[in-house]
Design a protein around this motif. Structure first.
Motif, PDB file in Angstrom:
ATOM      1  N   LYS A 104       6.780  10.031   1.773  1.00 14.35           N
ATOM      2  CA  LYS A 104       5.391  10.334   2.115  1.00 14.35           C
ATOM      3  C   LYS A 104       4.576  10.813   0.914  1.00 14.35           C
ATOM      4  O   LYS A 104       3.414  11.167   1.057  1.00 14.35           O
ATOM      5  N   LYS A 105       5.181  10.834  -0.273  1.00 14.13           N
ATOM      6  CA  LYS A 105       4.500  11.373  -1.443  1.00 14.13           C
ATOM      7  C   LYS A 105       4.274  10.318  -2.527  1.00 14.13           C
ATOM      8  O   LYS A 105       4.245  10.631  -3.713  1.00 14.13           O
ATOM      9  N   ASP A 106       4.157   9.085  -2.129  1.00 18.43           N
ATOM     10  CA  ASP A 106       3.893   7.994  -3.068  1.00 18.43           C
ATOM     11  C   ASP A 106       4.953   7.911  -4.165  1.00 18.43           C
ATOM     12  O   ASP A 106       4.643   7.799  -5.356  1.00 18.43           O
ATOM     13  N   LEU A 107       6.211   7.970  -3.765  1.00 17.45           N
ATOM     14  CA  LEU A 107       7.315   7.801  -4.708  1.00 17.45           C
ATOM     15  C   LEU A 107       7.585   6.312  -4.906  1.00 17.45           C
ATOM     16  O   LEU A 107       7.549   5.528  -3.961  1.00 17.45           O
ATOM     17  N   TRP A 108       7.882   5.939  -6.153  1.00 18.84           N
ATOM     18  CA  TRP A 108       8.208   4.544  -6.454  1.00 18.84           C
ATOM     19  C   TRP A 108       9.680   4.468  -6.845  1.00 18.84           C
ATOM     20  O   TRP A 108      10.109   5.085  -7.808  1.00 18.84           O
ATOM     21  N   ARG A 109      10.449   3.729  -6.071  1.00 21.71           N
ATOM     22  CA  ARG A 109      11.885   3.613  -6.292  1.00 21.71           C
ATOM     23  C   ARG A 109      12.249   2.222  -6.793  1.00 21.71           C
ATOM     24  O   ARG A 109      11.744   1.215  -6.301  1.00 21.71           O
ATOM     25  N   TYR A 110      13.148   2.197  -7.779  1.00 19.15           N
ATOM     26  CA  TYR A 110      13.788   0.951  -8.183  1.00 19.15           C
ATOM     27  C   TYR A 110      15.280   1.156  -7.985  1.00 19.15           C
ATOM     28  O   TYR A 110      15.920   1.904  -8.726  1.00 19.15           O
ATOM     29  N   GLY A 111      15.827   0.553  -6.934  1.00 19.31           N
ATOM     30  CA  GLY A 111      17.201   0.856  -6.555  1.00 19.31           C
ATOM     31  C   GLY A 111      17.276   2.295  -6.079  1.00 19.31           C
ATOM     32  O   GLY A 111      16.511   2.711  -5.211  1.00 19.31           O
ATOM     33  N   VAL A 112      18.167   3.077  -6.684  1.00 22.16           N
ATOM     34  CA  VAL A 112      18.275   4.494  -6.324  1.00 22.16           C
ATOM     35  C   VAL A 112      17.493   5.378  -7.285  1.00 22.16           C
ATOM     36  O   VAL A 112      17.432   6.595  -7.112  1.00 22.16           O
ATOM     37  N   ASP A 113      16.897   4.771  -8.311  1.00 17.37           N
ATOM     38  CA  ASP A 113      16.200   5.541  -9.340  1.00 17.37           C
ATOM     39  C   ASP A 113      14.747   5.808  -8.959  1.00 17.37           C
ATOM     40  O   ASP A 113      14.054   4.933  -8.437  1.00 17.37           O
ATOM     41  N   ASP A 114      14.299   7.027  -9.251  1.00 19.04           N
ATOM     42  CA  ASP A 114      12.899   7.388  -9.076  1.00 19.04           C
ATOM     43  C   ASP A 114      12.139   6.940 -10.323  1.00 19.04           C
ATOM     44  O   ASP A 114      12.321   7.494 -11.403  1.00 19.04           O
ATOM     45  N   VAL A 159       0.850  -1.187   0.000  1.00 17.56           N
ATOM     46  CA  VAL A 159       0.000   0.000   0.000  1.00 17.56           C
ATOM     47  C   VAL A 159       0.885   1.237   0.000  1.00 17.56           C
ATOM     48  O   VAL A 159       1.899   1.290   0.709  1.00 17.56           O
ATOM     49  N   SER A 160       0.520   2.242  -0.792  1.00 17.61           N
ATOM     50  CA  SER A 160       1.317   3.463  -0.863  1.00 17.61           C
ATOM     51  C   SER A 160       1.229   4.237   0.451  1.00 17.61           C
ATOM     52  O   SER A 160       0.292   4.048   1.235  1.00 17.61           O
ATOM     53  N   PRO A 161       2.199   5.121   0.721  1.00 15.90           N
ATOM     54  CA  PRO A 161       2.191   5.887   1.977  1.00 15.90           C
ATOM     55  C   PRO A 161       0.896   6.658   2.226  1.00 15.90           C
ATOM     56  O   PRO A 161       0.447   6.770   3.363  1.00 15.90           O
ATOM     57  N   SER A 162       0.283   7.168   1.158  1.00 15.27           N
ATOM     58  CA  SER A 162      -0.952   7.941   1.318  1.00 15.27           C
ATOM     59  C   SER A 162      -2.184   7.051   1.450  1.00 15.27           C
ATOM     60  O   SER A 162      -3.274   7.540   1.725  1.00 15.27           O
ATOM     61  N   ARG A 163      -2.014   5.747   1.228  1.00 20.78           N
ATOM     62  CA  ARG A 163      -3.115   4.780   1.225  1.00 20.78           C
ATOM     63  C   ARG A 163      -4.056   4.969   0.037  1.00 20.78           C
ATOM     64  O   ARG A 163      -5.134   4.376  -0.003  1.00 20.78           O
ATOM     65  N   LYS A 164      -3.637   5.749  -0.951  1.00 21.86           N
ATOM     66  CA  LYS A 164      -4.480   5.978  -2.123  1.00 21.86           C
ATOM     67  C   LYS A 164      -4.307   4.903  -3.188  1.00 21.86           C
ATOM     68  O   LYS A 164      -5.171   4.734  -4.052  1.00 21.86           O
ATOM     69  N   TYR A 165      -3.174   4.194  -3.140  1.00 19.57           N
ATOM     70  CA  TYR A 165      -2.873   3.226  -4.187  1.00 19.57           C
ATOM     71  C   TYR A 165      -2.380   1.916  -3.585  1.00 19.57           C
ATOM     72  O   TYR A 165      -1.819   1.888  -2.489  1.00 19.57           O
ATOM     73  N   VAL A 166      -2.593   0.852  -4.344  1.00 19.54           N
ATOM     74  CA  VAL A 166      -2.076  -0.463  -3.969  1.00 19.54           C
ATOM     75  C   VAL A 166      -1.309  -1.040  -5.144  1.00 19.54           C
ATOM     76  O   VAL A 166      -1.785  -1.011  -6.289  1.00 19.54           O
ATOM     77  N   PHE A 167      -0.121  -1.529  -4.860  1.00 18.20           N
ATOM     78  CA  PHE A 167       0.689  -2.247  -5.839  1.00 18.20           C
ATOM     79  C   PHE A 167       0.380  -3.735  -5.693  1.00 18.20           C
ATOM     80  O   PHE A 167       0.441  -4.285  -4.590  1.00 18.20           O
ATOM     81  N   LEU A 168      -0.004  -4.380  -6.788  1.00 14.85           N
ATOM     82  CA  LEU A 168      -0.272  -5.812  -6.775  1.00 14.85           C
ATOM     83  C   LEU A 168       0.736  -6.536  -7.657  1.00 14.85           C
ATOM     84  O   LEU A 168       1.298  -5.950  -8.587  1.00 14.85           O
ATOM     85  N   CYS A 198       8.787  -3.437 -11.676  1.00 17.43           N
ATOM     86  CA  CYS A 198       7.948  -4.146 -10.709  1.00 17.43           C
ATOM     87  C   CYS A 198       8.738  -4.572  -9.474  1.00 17.43           C
ATOM     88  O   CYS A 198       8.148  -4.943  -8.453  1.00 17.43           O
ATOM     89  N   GLY A 199      10.056  -4.519  -9.555  1.00 15.66           N
ATOM     90  CA  GLY A 199      10.891  -4.888  -8.414  1.00 15.66           C
ATOM     91  C   GLY A 199      11.182  -3.737  -7.482  1.00 15.66           C
ATOM     92  O   GLY A 199      12.001  -3.859  -6.567  1.00 15.66           O
ATOM     93  N   GLY A 200      10.495  -2.613  -7.670  1.00 17.33           N
ATOM     94  CA  GLY A 200      10.724  -1.440  -6.839  1.00 17.33           C
ATOM     95  C   GLY A 200       9.921  -1.461  -5.552  1.00 17.33           C
ATOM     96  O   GLY A 200       9.364  -2.487  -5.148  1.00 17.33           O
ATOM     97  N   HIS A 201       9.832  -0.275  -4.916  1.00 15.38           N
ATOM     98  CA  HIS A 201       9.116  -0.178  -3.644  1.00 15.38           C
ATOM     99  C   HIS A 201       8.672   1.265  -3.420  1.00 15.38           C
ATOM    100  O   HIS A 201       9.210   2.200  -4.016  1.00 15.38           O
ATOM    101  N   TRP A 202       7.670   1.433  -2.545  1.00 13.57           N
ATOM    102  CA  TRP A 202       7.224   2.768  -2.163  1.00 13.57           C
ATOM    103  C   TRP A 202       8.256   3.402  -1.232  1.00 13.57           C
ATOM    104  O   TRP A 202       8.866   2.725  -0.421  1.00 13.57           O
ATOM    105  N   GLU A 203       8.408   4.734  -1.362  1.00 15.08           N
ATOM    106  CA  GLU A 203       9.362   5.426  -0.498  1.00 15.08           C
ATOM    107  C   GLU A 203       8.854   6.832  -0.205  1.00 15.08           C
ATOM    108  O   GLU A 203       8.302   7.504  -1.077  1.00 15.08           O
TER     109      GLU A 203
END
Length: 323
Positions: free
Chosen positions: A152-162, A92-101, A145-150
């Protein structure tokens, strides 16, 4: 209005299976106190041996109690479909607005039955769901798809990349845009004397089905005209069930009967999935009232039936059985 069930064991299992809360053994991703995603119908037997662990069904439960089925038209069958990886592989994203499946789309290549390691093609995807509407906003594949939420603004990171822009690369699922895309394809085909005839249903499939279009673009006075055009074209293409469903859900041109259809066959079997092999021991009889939840492929329909005890049962039925 009675559903015929062959034995008492089935009656007991139905009561447990279709309770309003997740039954024991289901996988649950809690979004907040009021909403969640439930994964149910785990892979078993040959399916599990072939694809590994996973779930055939996922649904969003909103704070109001409304249920949004996710990708019902892509239900896994013997020739392929979508497998949900479950709560552990979702977030679930930090804002709870989105879900990654995390999902796996699988299908049989060529003719003949599926054979593990031979003619089955699978690919992993990571759809992003709006927790407010249940709309599937995007569905990526590959390394993102191997990234993660980071943060408080629903940022999606893959490694160090935004990779937020990639993950949220929106595709418009508005009825007006879907109709416009179809017309554009049709005009192009005519201009080059192309013998391939564009289909509005292809646009619907690319939008993850009619249910997703309705979730992403809720019917209103502004878009009802576009929905009517889409419904008419579906009818032209021989998809009367889908056209009727869309007219009713978008409140366009359908008689108001509270969204109820009736079974017209003397005996209509219910199925766990949209194929003959998935037949259950339950059936409906002529005159039983049902609500169409989602049209499927090849004439199948996902429906809800409520018996005398008002317990909701959701199963598949053949479209030819419905008035």
């Amino acid at each position: 209005m009675t559903m015929r069930i062959k034995n008492l064991v089935t009656i007991t299992s139905i009561t447990a299976l279709f309770a309003s809360h997740a039954m024991a053994g289901d996988d649950v991703l809690q979004i907040n106190r009021q909403s969640r995603i439930e994964f149910s119908d785990p892979l078993q037997g040959w399916d599990r041996d072939t694809y590994g662990a996973g779930w055939k069904r996922a649904r969003l439960i909103k704070p109001s109690g409304e249920i949004v089925e996710l990708l019902p038209s892509e239900r896994l069958t013997s020739i392929g479909g979508t497998i949900f990886s479950g709560a552990f592989y979702s977030s679930v994203s930090p804002s709870r607005k989105y879900v990654f499946l995390s999902t796996i789309n699988t299908g049989v290549v060529g003719d003949g039955p599926a054979q593990a390691g031979k003619n089955i093609h699978s690919r992993a995807y990571c759809p992003v769901i709006s927790t407010e509407s249940g709309c599937i906003l995007s569905s990526n594949t590959g390394e993102v798809c191997g990234g993660h939420w980071e943060g408080k603004k629903d940022l999606w990171r893959y490694g160090v990349d935004d990779r937020t822009d990639t993950m949220f690369k929106w595709t418009s699922f508005k009825a007006e845009d879907i109709w416009g895309s179809f017309v554009k394809s049709e005009n192009f085909a005519k201009s080059v004397d192309w013998h391939f005839e564009p289909k509005i249903n292809d646009e619907v499939v690319r939008s993850f089905g009619l249910n997703n279009i309705l979730a992403c673009d809720p019917p209103s006075a502004k878009n009802r005209g576009a929905y009517l055009l889409v419904a008419r074209q579906l009818e032209v293409e021989g998809r009367g069930i889908e056209a009727k469903f869309l007219r009713r859900k978008s409140n366009v041109g359908a008689k108001q009967n509270n969204g109820v259809d009736r079974v017209k066959a003397d005996k209509s079997w219910l199925y766990d999935g949209p194929e003959d092999q998935a037949r259950t021991r339950m059936y409906l009889i002529k005159g039983d009232e049902i609500e169409v939840i989602s049209p499927g492929s090849s004439g199948w329909v996902y429906v809800e039936y409520k018996g005398k005890n008002k317990m909701a049962i959701r199963k598949w039925i053949k479209g030819e059985s419905i008035e």
